[in-house]
Design an enzyme around this catalytic site. Structure first.
Site, short mmCIF file in Angstrom:
data_model
loop_
_atom_site.label_atom_id
_atom_site.label_comp_id
_atom_site.label_asym_id
_atom_site.label_seq_id
_atom_site.Cartn_x
_atom_site.Cartn_y
_atom_site.Cartn_z
N HIS A 71 0.83 -1.20 0.00
CA HIS A 71 0.00 0.00 0.00
C HIS A 71 0.87 1.25 0.00
O HIS A 71 0.61 2.21 -0.73
CB HIS A 71 -0.91 0.01 1.23
CG HIS A 71 -2.00 -1.00 1.18
ND1 HIS A 71 -1.92 -2.20 1.83
CD2 HIS A 71 -3.20 -0.99 0.55
CE1 HIS A 71 -3.02 -2.89 1.62
NE2 HIS A 71 -3.81 -2.19 0.83
N CYS A 112 -5.94 -1.47 5.21
CA CYS A 112 -4.51 -1.16 5.13
C CYS A 112 -4.06 -0.71 6.51
O CYS A 112 -4.68 0.16 7.12
CB CYS A 112 -4.32 -0.05 4.10
SG CYS A 112 -2.72 0.72 4.12
#
Length: 138
Positions: A71, A112
Protein backbone atom coordinates in the site's frame (compact mmCIF):
# COMPACT_ATOMS: atom_id res chain seq x y z
CA UNK A 1 26.52 47.03 -16.98
CA UNK A 2 22.89 47.75 -16.35
CA UNK A 3 20.76 45.26 -14.43
CA UNK A 4 17.25 44.48 -15.58
CA UNK A 5 14.67 45.86 -13.18
CA UNK A 6 11.01 44.97 -13.32
CA UNK A 7 8.42 47.72 -13.32
CA UNK A 8 5.75 45.31 -12.04
CA UNK A 9 5.21 45.58 -8.27
CA UNK A 10 6.23 42.45 -6.37
CA UNK A 11 2.72 42.07 -4.91
CA UNK A 12 1.14 41.87 -8.38
CA UNK A 13 3.89 39.59 -9.66
CA UNK A 14 3.32 37.05 -6.89
CA UNK A 15 -0.45 37.02 -7.60
CA UNK A 16 0.26 36.40 -11.28
CA UNK A 17 2.62 33.54 -10.45
CA UNK A 18 0.04 32.04 -8.08
CA UNK A 19 -2.69 32.29 -10.74
CA UNK A 20 -0.47 30.56 -13.32
CA UNK A 21 0.40 27.82 -10.84
CA UNK A 22 -3.27 27.18 -10.11
CA UNK A 23 -4.23 27.11 -13.80
CA UNK A 24 -1.52 24.59 -14.59
CA UNK A 25 -2.42 22.42 -11.59
CA UNK A 26 -6.15 22.73 -12.35
CA UNK A 27 -5.57 21.50 -15.91
CA UNK A 28 -3.57 18.54 -14.55
CA UNK A 29 -6.32 17.77 -12.02
CA UNK A 30 -9.00 17.77 -14.71
CA UNK A 31 -7.00 15.43 -16.98
CA UNK A 32 -6.12 13.04 -14.15
CA UNK A 33 -7.21 9.42 -14.59
CA UNK A 34 -9.50 8.43 -11.70
CA UNK A 35 -8.64 4.73 -11.92
CA UNK A 36 -5.23 3.25 -12.56
CA UNK A 37 -5.06 -0.40 -11.50
CA UNK A 38 -3.53 -3.59 -12.85
CA UNK A 39 -5.71 -5.74 -15.10
CA UNK A 40 -5.74 -9.09 -13.38
CA UNK A 41 -5.02 -10.67 -10.02
CA UNK A 42 -5.07 -9.78 -6.35
CA UNK A 43 -3.29 -6.59 -5.34
CA UNK A 44 -3.42 -3.72 -2.83
CA UNK A 45 -5.08 -0.46 -3.72
CA UNK A 46 -5.13 3.00 -2.17
CA UNK A 47 -7.86 5.62 -2.35
CA UNK A 48 -6.26 9.06 -2.66
CA UNK A 49 -7.67 12.57 -2.41
CA UNK A 50 -5.94 14.85 -4.94
CA UNK A 51 -6.17 18.63 -4.77
CA UNK A 52 -4.41 21.84 -5.70
CA UNK A 53 -2.21 23.19 -2.91
CA UNK A 54 -4.19 25.78 -0.98
CA UNK A 55 -7.43 24.94 -2.80
CA UNK A 56 -8.91 21.97 -0.96
CA UNK A 57 -12.51 22.81 -1.79
CA UNK A 58 -12.62 20.78 -5.02
CA UNK A 59 -10.63 17.57 -4.49
CA UNK A 60 -10.72 14.58 -6.78
CA UNK A 61 -10.75 11.05 -5.39
CA UNK A 62 -8.70 8.51 -7.33
CA UNK A 63 -7.93 4.80 -7.05
CA UNK A 64 -4.43 3.40 -7.57
CA UNK A 65 -3.44 -0.27 -7.32
CA UNK A 66 -0.46 -2.36 -8.37
CA UNK A 67 0.36 -6.06 -8.38
CA UNK A 68 3.38 -7.19 -6.29
CA UNK A 69 3.46 -3.96 -4.33
CA UNK A 70 2.56 -2.65 -0.87
CA UNK A 71 0.00 0.00 0.00
CA UNK A 72 2.79 2.40 0.92
CA UNK A 73 4.65 1.80 -2.38
CA UNK A 74 1.44 2.36 -4.36
CA UNK A 75 0.80 5.64 -2.54
CA UNK A 76 4.41 6.84 -2.83
CA UNK A 77 4.43 6.19 -6.59
CA UNK A 78 1.17 8.14 -6.99
CA UNK A 79 2.47 10.94 -4.76
CA UNK A 80 5.63 11.32 -6.86
CA UNK A 81 3.65 11.30 -10.12
CA UNK A 82 1.08 13.83 -8.90
CA UNK A 83 3.69 15.98 -7.17
CA UNK A 84 5.41 16.47 -10.52
CA UNK A 85 2.06 17.86 -11.77
CA UNK A 86 2.01 20.33 -8.84
CA UNK A 87 -0.84 18.47 -7.12
CA UNK A 88 -1.12 17.53 -3.45
CA UNK A 89 -2.28 14.14 -2.18
CA UNK A 90 -3.86 12.72 0.94
CA UNK A 91 -4.37 8.95 1.40
CA UNK A 92 -7.96 8.13 2.39
CA UNK A 93 -7.39 4.44 3.05
CA UNK A 94 -6.64 1.20 1.32
CA UNK A 95 -7.72 -2.34 0.77
CA UNK A 96 -7.37 -5.13 -1.76
CA UNK A 97 -8.79 -5.64 -5.23
CA UNK A 98 -9.22 -9.10 -6.73
CA UNK A 99 -9.73 -8.48 -10.46
CA UNK A 100 -10.85 -11.30 -12.77
CA UNK A 101 -11.00 -9.97 -16.33
CA UNK A 102 -12.32 -13.26 -17.78
CA UNK A 103 -15.32 -13.42 -15.44
CA UNK A 104 -15.65 -9.62 -15.44
CA UNK A 105 -15.66 -9.43 -11.65
CA UNK A 106 -13.88 -7.27 -9.11
CA UNK A 107 -13.93 -8.09 -5.42
CA UNK A 108 -13.09 -5.25 -3.00
CA UNK A 109 -12.16 -6.11 0.58
CA UNK A 110 -9.82 -5.64 3.51
CA UNK A 111 -7.94 -2.66 4.76
CA UNK A 112 -4.51 -1.16 5.13
CA UNK A 113 -2.50 -0.93 8.34
CA UNK A 114 -0.70 2.19 7.13
CA UNK A 115 -3.64 4.30 5.88
CA UNK A 116 -6.71 2.58 7.37
CA UNK A 117 -9.68 1.07 5.59
CA UNK A 118 -10.87 2.79 2.43
CA UNK A 119 -14.56 3.44 1.83
CA UNK A 120 -15.25 0.37 -0.33
CA UNK A 121 -18.66 1.72 -1.43
CA UNK A 122 -16.94 4.85 -2.78
CA UNK A 123 -14.29 2.65 -4.43
CA UNK A 124 -17.06 0.63 -6.09
CA UNK A 125 -18.73 3.83 -7.29
CA UNK A 126 -15.50 5.14 -8.80
CA UNK A 127 -14.71 1.82 -10.52
CA UNK A 128 -18.23 1.55 -11.94
CA UNK A 129 -18.02 5.09 -13.33
CA UNK A 130 -14.88 4.11 -15.26
CA UNK A 131 -15.74 2.98 -18.81
CA UNK A 132 -13.50 -0.07 -18.69
CA UNK A 133 -15.27 -1.54 -15.64
CA UNK A 134 -18.87 -0.38 -16.17
CA UNK A 135 -20.03 -3.91 -17.19
CA UNK A 136 -18.18 -5.64 -14.34
CA UNK A 137 -19.80 -7.18 -11.30
CA UNK A 138 -18.17 -5.27 -8.45
Amino acid sequence: TKLFTSRIPASLLSKQVQRTYNKRAAAALLKLRRVQIDDDGLFPYVMIKVYIHGVTRFPRTIIRGKFNSSHKAVYNAARRELGSMELCTNPLGGGYLDVDMDKRKIYIYGGCQTFGIADHAKTQEILMSWTKYKDFQI
